[in-house]
Design an enzyme around this catalytic site. Structure first.
Site, PDB file in Angstrom:
ATOM      1  N   ASP A  13       8.435  31.781  55.975  1.00 46.82           N
ATOM      2  CA  ASP A  13       8.517  33.187  56.339  1.00 46.82           C
ATOM      3  C   ASP A  13       7.143  33.580  56.887  1.00 46.82           C
ATOM      4  O   ASP A  13       6.165  32.859  56.676  1.00 46.82           O
ATOM      5  CB  ASP A  13       8.890  33.998  55.092  1.00 46.82           C
ATOM      6  CG  ASP A  13       8.900  35.483  55.354  1.00 46.82           C
ATOM      7  OD1 ASP A  13       9.459  35.912  56.380  1.00 46.82           O
ATOM      8  OD2 ASP A  13       8.337  36.229  54.522  1.00 46.82           O
ATOM      9  N   ASP A  15       5.623  37.348  57.313  1.00 43.60           N
ATOM     10  CA  ASP A  15       4.929  38.456  56.645  1.00 43.60           C
ATOM     11  C   ASP A  15       4.915  38.254  55.131  1.00 43.60           C
ATOM     12  O   ASP A  15       5.956  38.058  54.510  1.00 43.60           O
ATOM     13  CB  ASP A  15       5.605  39.786  56.990  1.00 43.60           C
ATOM     14  CG  ASP A  15       5.579  40.084  58.488  1.00 43.60           C
ATOM     15  OD1 ASP A  15       4.650  39.620  59.173  1.00 43.60           O
ATOM     16  OD2 ASP A  15       6.498  40.773  58.965  1.00 43.60           O
ATOM     17  N   HIS A  97      16.954  42.039  64.960  1.00 42.08           N
ATOM     18  CA  HIS A  97      18.023  43.007  64.700  1.00 42.08           C
ATOM     19  C   HIS A  97      17.771  43.833  63.449  1.00 42.08           C
ATOM     20  O   HIS A  97      16.981  43.467  62.594  1.00 42.08           O
ATOM     21  CB  HIS A  97      19.357  42.243  64.556  1.00 42.08           C
ATOM     22  CG  HIS A  97      19.642  41.337  65.705  1.00 42.08           C
ATOM     23  ND1 HIS A  97      19.664  39.959  65.586  1.00 42.08           N
ATOM     24  CD2 HIS A  97      19.881  41.619  67.002  1.00 42.08           C
ATOM     25  CE1 HIS A  97      19.924  39.417  66.775  1.00 42.08           C
ATOM     26  NE2 HIS A  97      20.057  40.403  67.655  1.00 42.08           N
ATOM     27  N   ARG A 106      19.779  37.509  60.709  1.00 44.83           N
ATOM     28  CA  ARG A 106      18.930  38.262  59.780  1.00 44.83           C
ATOM     29  C   ARG A 106      19.061  37.701  58.361  1.00 44.83           C
ATOM     30  O   ARG A 106      20.152  37.683  57.787  1.00 44.83           O
ATOM     31  CB  ARG A 106      19.335  39.742  59.823  1.00 44.83           C
ATOM     32  CG  ARG A 106      18.492  40.653  58.964  1.00 44.83           C
ATOM     33  CD  ARG A 106      18.856  42.116  59.247  1.00 44.83           C
ATOM     34  NE  ARG A 106      18.493  43.001  58.169  1.00 44.83           N
ATOM     35  CZ  ARG A 106      17.261  43.480  57.973  1.00 44.83           C
ATOM     36  NH1 ARG A 106      16.295  43.163  58.796  1.00 44.83           N
ATOM     37  NH2 ARG A 106      17.008  44.270  56.963  1.00 44.83           N
TER      38      ARG A 106
HETATM   39 MG   LIG Z   1       8.058  38.153  53.901  1.00 45.09          MG
HETATM   40 ZN   LIG Z   2      19.452  38.827  63.963  1.00 45.56          ZN
END
Ligand SMILES: [Mg+2]
Ligand SMILES: [Zn+2]
Length: 187
Positions: A13, A15, A97, A106
């Site tokens: 990931d 952030d 999105h 997502r």
């Molecule tokens: Mg994160």
């Molecule tokens: Zn998406």
């Protein structure tokens, strides 16, 4: 066919794992600040033969908080700073999105991780997914990836909330993950 070395991959990931997170979103290159040690951790993984791919929800795009040019500039900064310490991020996958778009990429949906697995021709069972939010781990677990939580970013809150996928391993931050993971991998 790629050899076994090229099949070694770590999925991160962004952030809260690579860079400092903010509840107000990371909207510009100036706001993109690496967590101390995270880029060096990527370099260390590279040196051990692992490629690194990023899978990141970036709904700030869909919300109109920043545009693709800003996202590209953030990633240019990330690549530049990683390169400065000898690290390389091979691919950045992102979902632009919002939840209302009902996309398949997502997180916690597994779309991005599925694309990464296909692109890099890796086996989820051999591949760690590292995140600071439950949805990162849920996306990974649903495809059989090995899930790792870092306590940086939202990680401490995620840990306190519980309900982590079975077998999730916990590390202080990406630096600690790289050390633990590589020690176990070579054991
Ligand atoms: Mg994160
Ligand atoms: Zn998406």
């Amino acid at each position: 066919m790629p050899n076994s070395t090229t099949r070694k991959l770590v999925i991160l990931d962004r952030d809260g794992v690579i860079n400092v997170d903010s509840d107000a979103f990371i909207k510009s290159p100036d706001e993109w600040i690496a967590i101390p040690g995270s880029l060096e951790a990527i370099a260390r993984l590279n040196q051990a033969g692992y490629r690194v791919a990023v899978a990141s929800n970036q709904s700030g795009i869909g919300r109109g908080l920043f545009d693709m040019a800003a996202l590209n500039a953030m990633h240019a900064k990330m690549h530049r700073q990683a390169a400065a310490v000898g690290g390389r991020i091979d691919a950045v996958f992102f979902c632009p999105h919002t939840a209302q778009d009902h996309c398949e990429c997502r997180k916690p949906l597994p779309g991005m991780l599925k694309m990464i697995a296909e692109r890099f021709e890796i086996e989820p069972a051999d591949t760690p997914v590292v995140g600071d939010s439950l949805r990162d781990l849920q996306a990974g677990a649903s495809l059989g990836f090995r899930t790792h939580l870092v306590r940086s970013g939202k990680g401490e809150k995620t840990l306190a909330a519980g309900g982590l996928p079975e077998g999730t391993m916990i590390h202080d931050d990406l630096r600690a993950f790289a050390l633990d993971f590589l020690a176990n991998a070579s054991a």
